[in-house]
Design a protein around this motif. Sequence first.
Motif, PDB file in Angstrom:
ATOM      1  N   ASP A  99      -6.572  34.532  23.852  1.00 17.35           N
ATOM      2  CA  ASP A  99      -6.860  33.231  23.249  1.00 17.35           C
ATOM      3  C   ASP A  99      -6.346  33.221  21.807  1.00 17.35           C
ATOM      4  O   ASP A  99      -6.911  33.906  20.952  1.00 17.35           O
ATOM      5  CB  ASP A  99      -8.383  32.993  23.310  1.00 17.35           C
ATOM      6  CG  ASP A  99      -8.833  31.711  22.632  1.00 17.35           C
ATOM      7  OD1 ASP A  99      -7.985  30.992  22.079  1.00 17.35           O
ATOM      8  OD2 ASP A  99     -10.054  31.432  22.664  1.00 17.35           O
ATOM      9  N   GLU A 149      -9.923  29.065  13.705  1.00 15.33           N
ATOM     10  CA  GLU A 149      -9.777  28.053  14.754  1.00 15.33           C
ATOM     11  C   GLU A 149     -11.066  27.911  15.534  1.00 15.33           C
ATOM     12  O   GLU A 149     -11.461  26.831  15.933  1.00 15.33           O
ATOM     13  CB  GLU A 149      -8.618  28.439  15.692  1.00 15.33           C
ATOM     14  CG  GLU A 149      -8.252  27.364  16.710  1.00 15.33           C
ATOM     15  CD  GLU A 149      -9.048  27.424  18.002  1.00 15.33           C
ATOM     16  OE1 GLU A 149      -8.949  26.465  18.788  1.00 15.33           O
ATOM     17  OE2 GLU A 149      -9.772  28.407  18.230  1.00 15.33           O
ATOM     18  N   GLU A 150     -11.732  29.041  15.781  1.00 15.20           N
ATOM     19  CA  GLU A 150     -12.879  29.015  16.700  1.00 15.20           C
ATOM     20  C   GLU A 150     -14.105  28.318  16.102  1.00 15.20           C
ATOM     21  O   GLU A 150     -14.916  27.758  16.840  1.00 15.20           O
ATOM     22  CB  GLU A 150     -13.257  30.436  17.125  1.00 15.20           C
ATOM     23  CG  GLU A 150     -12.179  31.185  17.906  1.00 15.20           C
ATOM     24  CD  GLU A 150     -11.974  30.625  19.308  1.00 15.20           C
ATOM     25  OE1 GLU A 150     -12.631  29.635  19.664  1.00 15.20           O
ATOM     26  OE2 GLU A 150     -11.134  31.173  20.038  1.00 15.20           O
ATOM     27  N   GLN A 208      -7.148  28.848  29.844  1.00 18.97           N
ATOM     28  CA  GLN A 208      -8.605  29.018  29.686  1.00 18.97           C
ATOM     29  C   GLN A 208      -9.398  28.326  30.784  1.00 18.97           C
ATOM     30  O   GLN A 208     -10.618  28.296  30.749  1.00 18.97           O
ATOM     31  CB  GLN A 208      -9.092  28.559  28.297  1.00 18.97           C
ATOM     32  CG  GLN A 208      -8.337  29.220  27.148  1.00 18.97           C
ATOM     33  CD  GLN A 208      -8.839  28.828  25.775  1.00 18.97           C
ATOM     34  OE1 GLN A 208      -8.392  27.815  25.248  1.00 18.97           O
ATOM     35  NE2 GLN A 208      -9.737  29.584  25.203  1.00 18.97           N
ATOM     36  N   HIS A 236     -12.976  33.053  26.567  1.00 21.16           N
ATOM     37  CA  HIS A 236     -14.112  33.282  25.667  1.00 21.16           C
ATOM     38  C   HIS A 236     -15.010  34.341  26.288  1.00 21.16           C
ATOM     39  O   HIS A 236     -16.244  34.222  26.288  1.00 21.16           O
ATOM     40  CB  HIS A 236     -14.885  31.977  25.384  1.00 21.16           C
ATOM     41  CG  HIS A 236     -14.199  31.115  24.368  1.00 21.16           C
ATOM     42  ND1 HIS A 236     -14.746  29.958  23.857  1.00 21.16           N
ATOM     43  CD2 HIS A 236     -13.002  31.259  23.748  1.00 21.16           C
ATOM     44  CE1 HIS A 236     -13.909  29.423  22.978  1.00 21.16           C
ATOM     45  NE2 HIS A 236     -12.832  30.193  22.910  1.00 21.16           N
TER      46      HIS A 236
HETATM   47 MN    MN Z   1     -11.043  29.916  21.746  1.00 19.80          MN
END
Ligand code: MN
Length: 432
Positions: free
Chosen positions: A115, A149-150, A216, A405
Motif C-alpha cells: 500500500d 497519506e494514511e 486493496q 491494511h
Molecule cells: Mn492505506
Amino acid sequence: MTRRLLLATLGAVPLALSATSPIDASRLRSRLEELSLCGRVAGGSFADGVSRVAFSDADIAGRALVMRWMRKAGLDPKIDAAGNIFGRRAGSDSKLEPVLFGSHTDSVPNGGNFDGDLGTLSAIEVIEALNAQRIVTRRPLEIVDWTNEEGVAYNNGLFGSRAVAGLLDPGEMDAVWQGVSQKDALKKIGGDAGRIDSAKRSAGWFHAYFELHIEQGGNLDREKIPIGVVEGIVAIDRYEVEFRGFANHAGTTPMADRQDALLAASELTIAVNEIVRGEPGRQVGTIGHMEVIPNAPNVVPGMVKMTVELRDLSAEKILRLGGAVETRAREIAAKTRTALEFRKGSHHGSALADPKLQTLIEDSSAKLGFATKRLPSGAGHDAQSMARMGQMAMIFVPSVNGISHSPKELTRWEDCANGAAVLLETVRRAAS
Ligand code: MN
Ligand code: GLV
Ligand code: MN
C-alpha cells in the motif's frame, strides 16, 4: 496454502517482464523488501507486514531510503514544508508543466508491504528505466512521496497532498496526537509548520498526475485482470464521538444505576452498521478506533472516544448518513444516560479520474499486452487532492484475496512489475 508458503511460491515465479521490459523487476522487488525492514516487528519477516505510521522513526527511516534511491536515479530530492519528498527529472522543454507521479510510504499500524510503497518505488523505477534507455521526455517529470497519506497520525489523511492543494483545515497545525504537536512532527521529517503555506501550489502546476497502487479490494484478483483503471475515488467523512458516562465499581453498582459509556458506544457501533446497510448502494461505514476509559475489568466504563468513518462516491449520501448516525447517537445517549459529543472530523471529497487519462492507461496497457478493467476506488488516495488542481488517473494492480491494511496484504511480484511497466509507458506518453 499458508501465507509464508504462498510468498515463497510467488517468489519462485519467473518475473514475466524482466527479459523484455525496461522495468527492473528484481530491483523493484528487492527495494520493496528492503523498505519493509523499516517498521517490521522485531524478529519478524516480510510476511509480518509493517507498522510505519507517519512521523514515526520507522517512517523517517523509510523516507531516508526513498531519498537514497532517488539520488541513485540521478534526482536531487527536495522536502517541502509539508514534508513531501519531490524529485524532478528535466525534460527537453523546461517551460512545460511536469508529469507528476508517486504515492506514499507511511502505513497503518500492522499494515502491508505494498500500500503506497509500490507506487512510490515504481515511480523511482520509471526514472531508472528512462535513464537506462537514455530517453529524455519533452515534459519534465516529477516524482513524489507524500506525507501522512494514511492519517492514522492526527486522524486526518492525505496531509501532504492536501497541503499542496491548499486543502488543510484551519487549526490543523495546532493538532496534538499522542502528546506530539503537528508542528514538532513535521520538524522531525524535515518539514516546517511555520512555512506550511509555501507547500501550496497553484492549480495547473502539473500536466497530469498518475498514481500506481494496489487495488486493496478483490475485483482484479477474482477476475484475473492484471491492470485496473480507476474511474473515481470515494469521498470520506470522519466523525469523532465521545460518550461520557460515570466510572464506578463493577461489583457494587447495580445494573439499573449504571451510566456505561461502552454500552452506548456498542449500541452506536451496531446502529452505524444498520444505517449504512439500510439502503442500496456501495457505501461503507466503519468504527475502527475506540478508546475505553479507564479500560479496567472491574470498573464500569466512564468514557469512550470513538471514530465513525463513512465512504461513498457520493459526498451528499455520506453527509446524509452522517446526520442519521448523529440522530441515533443522541437517542442512545439519552437512553443510556450518557453525555454525547459528536464532532465532524475530516472530510475528503470524492474525485473523478480524467477520461482521457483513463484511455491513455488503457492504450499503454494494451500495447504491453495487458487486459484492463475500469473500477472505482473505495480507498482514499492522494490523487483525490491532486484532482482539485488538475487531471489525474490511477493504475491498480491486483491484491491477492482483496486484503489490505493488514500484514496479509499481498500483490504478486509479477503484478507489481506489470503495474510499473504500465506506469512507465503511460508517463512516457503523457510527457512526450
Ligand atoms: Mn492505506
Ligand atoms: C487509505 O488507505 C484509506 O483509504 O484510508
Ligand atoms: Mn495507499
